[in-house]
Design an enzyme around this catalytic site. Structure first.
Site, PDB file in Angstrom:
ATOM      1  N   SER A  65      20.308 -10.040 -14.141  1.00  0.00           N
ATOM      2  CA  SER A  65      18.954 -10.584 -14.066  1.00  0.00           C
ATOM      3  C   SER A  65      18.678 -11.438 -15.294  1.00  0.00           C
ATOM      4  O   SER A  65      19.270 -11.211 -16.354  1.00  0.00           O
ATOM      5  CB  SER A  65      17.947  -9.430 -14.012  1.00  0.00           C
ATOM      6  OG  SER A  65      16.639  -9.865 -14.311  1.00  0.00           O
ATOM      7  N   TYR A 102      15.222  -2.039 -17.750  1.00  0.00           N
ATOM      8  CA  TYR A 102      15.860  -2.923 -16.778  1.00  0.00           C
ATOM      9  C   TYR A 102      16.758  -3.948 -17.477  1.00  0.00           C
ATOM     10  O   TYR A 102      17.898  -4.180 -17.074  1.00  0.00           O
ATOM     11  CB  TYR A 102      14.759  -3.625 -15.987  1.00  0.00           C
ATOM     12  CG  TYR A 102      15.196  -4.433 -14.798  1.00  0.00           C
ATOM     13  CD1 TYR A 102      15.477  -3.827 -13.580  1.00  0.00           C
ATOM     14  CD2 TYR A 102      15.264  -5.829 -14.872  1.00  0.00           C
ATOM     15  CE1 TYR A 102      15.827  -4.576 -12.464  1.00  0.00           C
ATOM     16  CE2 TYR A 102      15.620  -6.582 -13.765  1.00  0.00           C
ATOM     17  CZ  TYR A 102      15.901  -5.952 -12.565  1.00  0.00           C
ATOM     18  OH  TYR A 102      16.256  -6.696 -11.469  1.00  0.00           O
ATOM     19  N   LYS A 139      20.822  -4.416 -17.142  1.00  0.00           N
ATOM     20  CA  LYS A 139      21.366  -5.682 -16.658  1.00  0.00           C
ATOM     21  C   LYS A 139      22.280  -6.344 -17.694  1.00  0.00           C
ATOM     22  O   LYS A 139      23.279  -6.983 -17.337  1.00  0.00           O
ATOM     23  CB  LYS A 139      20.230  -6.618 -16.274  1.00  0.00           C
ATOM     24  CG  LYS A 139      19.387  -6.146 -15.101  1.00  0.00           C
ATOM     25  CD  LYS A 139      20.217  -5.897 -13.854  1.00  0.00           C
ATOM     26  CE  LYS A 139      19.369  -5.730 -12.604  1.00  0.00           C
ATOM     27  NZ  LYS A 139      20.182  -5.432 -11.407  1.00  0.00           N
TER      28      LYS A 139
END
Length: 305
Positions: A152, A165, A169
């Site tokens: 991401s 997150y 990632k």
């Protein structure tokens, strides 16, 4: 040249909705047999139902393709092993793994619980490792494999409120780099997508609707299909959104050498602009690259003395 996957078997995790659904449908349309994996939970990972995966499978089978549904939790090694066994029992090989399953538990870091941090790391990073580790011996034995990690922009560049997150990632980049090297002699290629698309994971991030409408999952799937094809590259990070595609790299500036008597924070402060100069950057194939760069500078300095 038409990219096809006839005779190939693919596993797509998190394939009940969004990007994963788009990936599964496109692989099937181009001839692959597909394991449609989806836990069927909410965005935060809670709950579970096989109905989303079964709906995708029914769609594929109705169009003449071959697919099976699976509800394995990617963080559960036993469930993942059973999923892989089901694919092997039915089709006898696994050629493609698309690690796509994910959850969101967004909060600013000072408000985030460590349980929320671990949960996101477990699904995105550890889950990708478990699925890849389970199919890896199969791909080695058959001397063929294509693996996708779904990263991401949060992992590449950072987004407020996504420390968990983003960490997950970004961790995928290191895993991809190692797997690229370890899989080379077995024709296993590992690549990484860094997508932005209109899915249930992004609908409330404040992106204007007119822009969000252009960020289709199908635009991301086009890049995925290339990265799992016969002639795919390996160790590629492809950023993609709304029909735009670019390749991201981890690079270093050329840097400076400081002799032993100058290896101080004060000297680093003096040289900071030169250390940070982006006019000349290097891309290294392995971690030995930057070490060799610095050793060469040290040797040149020693030879001048």
């Amino acid at each position: 040249m038409s990219i096809r996957f006839d005779g190939k078997v693919a596993i797509v995790t998190g394939a009940g909705n969004g990007l994963g659904k788009s990936h599964a449908l496109a692989l099937a349309e181009r001839g692959a047999k597909v394991v449609v994996n989806d836990l069927g939970g909410a965005r935060d990972g809670s709950g579970g139902s096989l109905s989303a995966a079964e709906e995708v499978v029914n769609h594929i089978n109705a169009l003449g393709g071959e697919a099976i549904a699976d509800g394995a939790n990617v963080t559960n090694e036993t469930q993942v092993a059973a999923m892989v066994k089901a694919a092997m029992d039915k089709w006898g090989r696994i050629d493609i793994l698309v690690n796509n399953a994910g959850i969101l538990r967004d909060k600013s870091f000072h408000k985030m619980t460590l349980d929320d941090f671990r949960a996101v790391i477990d699904v995105h990073l550890v889950g990708s490792a478990i699925c890849t580790h389970t199919v890896w011996p199969i791909m080695r034995e058959q001397a063929y494999g294509r693996v996708i990690m779904t990263s991401s922009p949060s992992g590449l560049h950072g987004i407020f409120g996504q420390a968990n997150y983003g960490a997950a990632k970004a961790g995928m980049i290191g895993m991809m780099n190692a797997l690229h090297l370890e899989g080379a002699k077995y024709n296993i290629k590992t690549n990484l997508l860094s997508p932005s698309a209109k899915t249930r994971m992004t609908v409330d991030l404040g992106i204007p609707e007119e822009i969000l409408d252009q960020m289709t999952p199908e635009a991301i799937t086009a890049a995925m299909l290339y990265l799992v094809s016969e002639d795919a590259p390996s160790r590629a990070i492809v950023s993609c959104a709304a029909g735009g595609y670019s390749r991201a790299y981890v690079v270093e500036t050329d840097g400076v050498y400081l002799p032993p008597d100058m290896q101080t924070p004060e000297e680093i402060a003096k040289k900071w602009d030169e250390i940070s100069d982006t006019e000349t950057v290097h891309y290294y194939e392995t971690s030995s690259g930057p070490n060799m760069n610095f050793m060469t500078k040290a040797k040149a300095y020693a030879e001048k003395k």
